[in-house]
Design a protein around this motif. Structure first.
Motif, PDB file in Angstrom:
ATOM      1  N   TYR A   1      14.689 -19.295   0.385  1.00 34.90           N
ATOM      2  CA  TYR A   1      15.589 -20.202  -0.329  1.00 34.90           C
ATOM      3  C   TYR A   1      16.938 -20.282   0.376  1.00 34.90           C
ATOM      4  O   TYR A   1      17.519 -21.372   0.505  1.00 34.90           O
TER       5      TYR A   1
ATOM      6  N   ALA B   1      20.418 -25.372   5.142  1.00 33.25           N
ATOM      7  CA  ALA B   1      20.076 -26.678   5.714  1.00 33.25           C
ATOM      8  C   ALA B   1      20.557 -27.836   4.855  1.00 33.25           C
ATOM      9  O   ALA B   1      20.780 -28.944   5.370  1.00 33.25           O
ATOM     10  N   LYS B   2      20.750 -27.594   3.554  1.00 29.02           N
ATOM     11  CA  LYS B   2      21.076 -28.681   2.632  1.00 29.02           C
ATOM     12  C   LYS B   2      22.538 -28.740   2.209  1.00 29.02           C
ATOM     13  O   LYS B   2      23.075 -29.818   1.957  1.00 29.02           O
ATOM     14  N   VAL B   3      23.184 -27.580   2.105  1.00 27.53           N
ATOM     15  CA  VAL B   3      24.529 -27.520   1.542  1.00 27.53           C
ATOM     16  C   VAL B   3      25.565 -27.541   2.662  1.00 27.53           C
ATOM     17  O   VAL B   3      25.415 -26.823   3.665  1.00 27.53           O
TER      18      VAL B   3
ATOM     19  N   SER C   1      28.608 -26.824   5.104  1.00 20.09           N
ATOM     20  CA  SER C   1      29.069 -25.505   5.537  1.00 20.09           C
ATOM     21  C   SER C   1      30.352 -25.068   4.832  1.00 20.09           C
ATOM     22  O   SER C   1      30.539 -23.875   4.580  1.00 20.09           O
TER      23      SER C   1
ATOM     24  N   PHE D   1      26.953 -30.143  -8.336  1.00 19.64           N
ATOM     25  CA  PHE D   1      25.518 -29.862  -8.283  1.00 19.64           C
ATOM     26  C   PHE D   1      24.812 -30.220  -9.590  1.00 19.64           C
ATOM     27  O   PHE D   1      23.591 -30.042  -9.704  1.00 19.64           O
TER      28      PHE D   1
ATOM     29  N   ALA E   1      16.781 -22.596   3.297  1.00 22.00           N
ATOM     30  CA  ALA E   1      16.751 -23.983   2.854  1.00 22.00           C
ATOM     31  C   ALA E   1      18.127 -24.427   2.372  1.00 22.00           C
ATOM     32  O   ALA E   1      18.540 -25.571   2.606  1.00 22.00           O
ATOM     33  N   LYS E   2      18.847 -23.516   1.719  1.00 21.84           N
ATOM     34  CA  LYS E   2      20.188 -23.844   1.223  1.00 21.84           C
ATOM     35  C   LYS E   2      21.142 -24.130   2.377  1.00 21.84           C
ATOM     36  O   LYS E   2      21.948 -25.077   2.310  1.00 21.84           O
TER      37      LYS E   2
END
Length: 215
Positions: free
Chosen positions: A10, A16-18, A20, A160, A13-14
């Motif tokens: 997880y 990659a999505k959130v 920096s 979010f 994946a975070k």
């Protein structure tokens, strides 16, 4: 797959999505919380726990002493169903439930969510154990687990779509540290995991090992 491995996946994946900058702020607030050393004053191994009654996801009262009449009780404190780490943990605990029951142990999870939100967490994760509502963190506060969410995180959580006041029924933004305890039938703590880093959780197999050693 271990819970840690699931959390590691997880986290990747975070990243990659959130963005920096948001990740850096989240890490900074976690470090600030760790520096408060809240867990130093939390309920510890070999200490006793006071009895309590909380309503479950069906708004039914559940009393710790009544559960202890049947065997040891695993108590998991989680922040809320809005927390992805909590959901991973609850699912992992649910998968271990047959093994827990094999040593006569019961499992309950506790958060400051209102019963309706607890029911949503119960259903979303397809849980087979009681999910209790500790509104205003009454029990978590007695155990020394409560902290207030950093102000800098509030707009990020809102971005979010995480509405903690709606889930908890108040605007305090007070939450419990992630914590897992095993309470034996004498009301004593025989296993304790408390960590200010919300990404770290007790491994279900470690909980089972502690139960088996106490048999």
């Amino acid at each position: 797959m271990t819970l840690k491995a699931q959390i590691d996946d997880y986290n990747l994946a975070k990243i990659a999505k959130v963005p920096s900058d948001i990740l850096a702020l989240m890490d900074a607030t976690t470090e600030d919380l760790i520096a408060q050393h809240i867990e130093f004053n939390a309920l510890k191994l070999n200490q006793s726990i006071n009895d309590f009654t909380l309503n479950n996801h069906l708004n039914e009262p559940v009393t710790l002493s009544t559960l202890l009449e049947q065997g040891p009780v695993i108590i998991n404190f989680y922040r809320g169903g809005w927390c992805p780490y909590c959901n991973l943990e609850l699912k992992a605990l649910n998968e271990m439930l047959p093994e827990f029951k094999a040593v006569n142990a019961q499992l309950i999870a506790i958060s400051p969510q209102l019963p309706d939100a607890s029911l949503s967490t119960f259903e979303k994760n397809e849980l087979a154990f009681n999910v209790l509502s500790d509104t205003s963190n009454k029990v978590a506060r007695q155990l020394g687990l409560v902290f207030t969410l950093d102000e800098r995180l509030k707009p990020i959580y809102a971005q979010f779509g995480l509405d903690i006041p709606a889930a908890n029924g108040d605007n305090s933004y007070q939450l419990p540290l992630p914590a897992t305890y095993i309470i034996n039938q004498k009301g004593h703590v025989i296993y304790a995991f408390v960590n200010s880093d919300y990404t770290l959780r007790a491994e279900p197999c470690a909980i089972l090992n502690a139960l088996q050693q106490d048999c």
